[in-house]
Design a protein around this motif. Structure first.
Motif, PDB file in Angstrom:
ATOM      1  N   ALA A   8       0.838  -1.200   0.000  1.00  0.00           N
ATOM      2  CA  ALA A   8       0.000   0.000   0.000  1.00  0.00           C
ATOM      3  C   ALA A   8       0.873   1.250   0.000  1.00  0.00           C
ATOM      4  CB  ALA A   8      -0.929  -0.026   1.210  1.00  0.00           C
ATOM      5  N   GLY A   9       1.951   1.216   0.767  1.00  0.00           N
ATOM      6  CA  GLY A   9       2.842   2.370   0.826  1.00  0.00           C
ATOM      7  C   GLY A   9       3.445   2.710  -0.521  1.00  0.00           C
ATOM      8  N   GLN A  10       3.806   1.687  -1.302  1.00  0.00           N
ATOM      9  CA  GLN A  10       4.379   1.935  -2.614  1.00  0.00           C
ATOM     10  C   GLN A  10       3.363   2.568  -3.559  1.00  0.00           C
ATOM     11  OE1 GLN A  10       7.716   1.485  -3.761  1.00  0.00           O
ATOM     12  NE2 GLN A  10       6.755   2.836  -5.270  1.00  0.00           N
ATOM     13  N   LEU A  11       2.117   2.074  -3.516  1.00  0.00           N
ATOM     14  CA  LEU A  11       1.077   2.657  -4.364  1.00  0.00           C
ATOM     15  C   LEU A  11       0.785   4.105  -3.971  1.00  0.00           C
ATOM     16  CD1 LEU A  11      -1.510  -0.250  -4.792  1.00  0.00           C
ATOM     17  CD2 LEU A  11       0.087   0.634  -6.482  1.00  0.00           C
ATOM     18  N   ALA A  34      -4.670  -1.955   2.088  1.00  0.00           N
ATOM     19  CA  ALA A  34      -3.740  -3.003   2.512  1.00  0.00           C
ATOM     20  C   ALA A  34      -4.408  -4.375   2.504  1.00  0.00           C
ATOM     21  CB  ALA A  34      -3.191  -2.685   3.904  1.00  0.00           C
ATOM     22  N   ILE A  35      -5.642  -4.450   2.987  1.00  0.00           N
ATOM     23  CA  ILE A  35      -6.356  -5.724   3.030  1.00  0.00           C
ATOM     24  C   ILE A  35      -6.692  -6.197   1.615  1.00  0.00           C
ATOM     25  CG2 ILE A  35      -8.512  -6.829   3.760  1.00  0.00           C
ATOM     26  CD1 ILE A  35      -8.366  -5.071   6.284  1.00  0.00           C
ATOM     27  N   ALA A 171     -12.306   5.103  -1.383  1.00  0.00           N
ATOM     28  CA  ALA A 171     -12.121   4.873   0.050  1.00  0.00           C
ATOM     29  C   ALA A 171     -11.588   3.466   0.329  1.00  0.00           C
ATOM     30  CB  ALA A 171     -13.442   5.084   0.794  1.00  0.00           C
ATOM     31  N   PHE A 172     -11.457   2.644  -0.723  1.00  0.00           N
ATOM     32  CA  PHE A 172     -11.017   1.243  -0.603  1.00  0.00           C
ATOM     33  C   PHE A 172     -11.847   0.489   0.427  1.00  0.00           C
ATOM     34  CE2 PHE A 172      -7.585   3.415  -2.713  1.00  0.00           C
ATOM     35  CZ  PHE A 172      -7.299   2.546  -3.760  1.00  0.00           C
ATOM     36  N   HIS A 173     -13.138   0.842   0.434  1.00  0.00           N
ATOM     37  CA  HIS A 173     -14.127   0.158   1.253  1.00  0.00           C
ATOM     38  C   HIS A 173     -15.346  -0.168   0.388  1.00  0.00           C
ATOM     39  CE1 HIS A 173     -11.721   1.250   4.718  1.00  0.00           C
ATOM     40  NE2 HIS A 173     -12.593   0.723   5.543  1.00  0.00           N
ATOM     41  N   GLY A 183     -11.349 -12.958   0.528  1.00  0.00           N
ATOM     42  CA  GLY A 183     -10.881 -12.550   1.856  1.00  0.00           C
ATOM     43  C   GLY A 183     -11.191 -11.095   2.143  1.00  0.00           C
ATOM     44  N   TYR A 184     -10.958 -10.245   1.158  1.00  0.00           N
ATOM     45  CA  TYR A 184     -11.292  -8.831   1.306  1.00  0.00           C
ATOM     46  C   TYR A 184     -12.792  -8.645   1.512  1.00  0.00           C
ATOM     47  CZ  TYR A 184     -12.273  -4.020  -0.038  1.00  0.00           C
ATOM     48  OH  TYR A 184     -12.751  -2.738  -0.064  1.00  0.00           O
ATOM     49  N   ARG A 185     -13.619  -9.336   0.731  1.00  0.00           N
ATOM     50  CA  ARG A 185     -15.066  -9.170   0.850  1.00  0.00           C
ATOM     51  C   ARG A 185     -15.561  -9.617   2.218  1.00  0.00           C
ATOM     52  NH1 ARG A 185     -15.150 -10.658  -4.509  1.00  0.00           N
ATOM     53  NH2 ARG A 185     -15.695 -12.817  -4.073  1.00  0.00           N
ATOM     54  N   ALA A 186     -14.980 -10.687   2.761  1.00  0.00           N
ATOM     55  CA  ALA A 186     -15.378 -11.135   4.095  1.00  0.00           C
ATOM     56  C   ALA A 186     -15.067 -10.063   5.137  1.00  0.00           C
ATOM     57  CB  ALA A 186     -14.667 -12.444   4.441  1.00  0.00           C
TER      58      ALA A 186
END
Length: 381
Positions: A8-11, A34-35, A171-173, A183-186
């Motif tokens: 995430a930091g690189q992006l 990140a997730i 918002a990456f949500h 995994g992200y959706r859960a």
């Protein structure tokens, strides 16, 4: 083992360098990013050829965040922009949310949340100049490039209100259905989206700052997962929830997802995807039913797919009566003309069966029995 995807930091660093800006604005978007990256790494099935486009989409959304904050800094008056309503259409996907939203979008009293302005919110569109906006033109070209199969699955009106996929993506949500990230959706299903929808309102104000009116119309089936966070950001919101036989909804949506997902490394497991989607949508409806009780049932109107198809005129009139709005005869004519042009099958037939995805109609209806009984959903043959 070397990570396939950047951190995430690189992006964040890439986006800051590209934009020449460093203020990403408020909210807890870093956790979601990140997730999301971790889920792609752990349980994604993307072909490597898709990685560049996926990551570029993430960077674009981060650049959008930077540009939003720069615009606010240069135009502090946007903080005072009025946002009325909104009216929000939600429910299970494939239940008529798009059709109803497209019809209501024809009423000029509503400010639609258009896909092309979400994709790049800055600069906000200017009233009277939207037809020539290059973002709008690119949206039309993108639709033209879609396959006939995809066009048969989903109607498209360039100026109608659309899912807020891009705003939640900034918002990456967001639920990220166009990516294979279970995994992200859960995580997202139980995440707190309070800050997400606060940011959502921030971007909505910017988008609408130079294009009245200020009475917003939203549409997004995924809102059902987090209705209370949405209502907290928009205290005057009213909800229209659409309904249909889940034995039609689940395989139809799975078929659509298979069409829009980036290519997989090898053959994508359609049976696994069908099960994941069925469980995902069921959880969303469980959340929605519980949230309705806490928000207040008086703020919800239920609209059934069967009524929208069989009696669009009467259904639309019932919506307007519930909202307390007069239905202008010219608008009603436009709505009924749209419905006639876009009857089911007008753009082609979307064919699917539950068995394609390791499911059966009986099993789906059993899993969704709580929903069928709660809303008296008609079982389709």
């Amino acid at each position: 083992m070397t990570a396939r995807y950047p951190s995430a930091g690189q992006l964040l660093a890439d986006a800051a360098e590209a934009a020449g800006l460093d203020d990403f604005g408020p909210g807890d978007f870093r956790e979601g990013l990140a997730i999301l990256l971790d889920s792609l790494e752990r349980d994604g099935d993307l072909d490597p050829s898709a990685d560049a486009a996926v990551l570029e989409g993430f960077r674009r959304r981060l650049v959008n965040r930077l540009e939003v904050e720069a615009w606010y800094a240069a135009h502090p008056e946007v903080e005072d922009v009025s946002v009325r309503g909104p009216v929000d259409i939600n429910g299970l996907p494939r239940t008529g949310t798009t059709a109803l939203a497209d019809m209501l979008s024809l009423d000029p009293r509503f400010r639609n949340l258009r896909g092309w302005e979400q994709h790049r919110p800055v600069p906000p569109p200017v009233a009277g100049q939207e037809a020539a906006d290059p973002r709008r033109a690119e949206s039309i070209r993108s639709r033209e490039r879609m396959s006939a199969e995809h066009k048969a699955m989903h109607t498209f009106e360039v100026d109608a209100t659309m899912e807020d996929t891009e705003l939640l993506g900034m918002a990456f949500h967001g639920q990220q259905i166009p990516l294979p990230v279970p995994g992200y959706r859960a995580w997202w299903r139980s995440a707190d989206l309070t800050q997400t929808y606060e940011y959502h309102r921030r971007v909505v104000k910017l988008i609408g700052s130079r294009t009245p009116p200020d009475l917003w119309l939203f549409k997004a089936p995924h809102h059902k997962f987090h209705l209370e966070a949405l209502a907290a950001a928009y205290p005057e919101i009213r909800f229209i929830m659409t309904h249909r036989d889940p034995a039609k909804v689940v395989p139809s949506y799975t078929s659509l997802a298979l069409t829009v997902l980036p290519p997989a490394a090898g053959t994508r497991d359609a049976v696994r995807l069908g099960q994941e989607i069925s469980e995902h949508l069921r959880a969303g409806m469980e959340n929605a039913i519980a949230a309705r009780k806490r928000i207040g049932e008086d703020r919800f109107l239920d609209v059934h797919h069967r009524d929208l198809v069989r009696d669009p005129k009467g259904t639309v009139r019932r919506v307007y009566e519930w909202l307390g709005y007069d239905l202008d005869p010219a608008v009603e004519t436009d709505i009924l003309s749209w419905q006639e042009r876009n009857k089911m099958g007008a753009a082609g037939v979307h064919r699917y069966t539950p068995e394609q995805f390791g499911l059966t109609a009986d099993r789906i209806r059993s899993d969704y029995d709580f929903y069928i009984r709660r809303f008296d959903v008609t079982i389709e043959g």
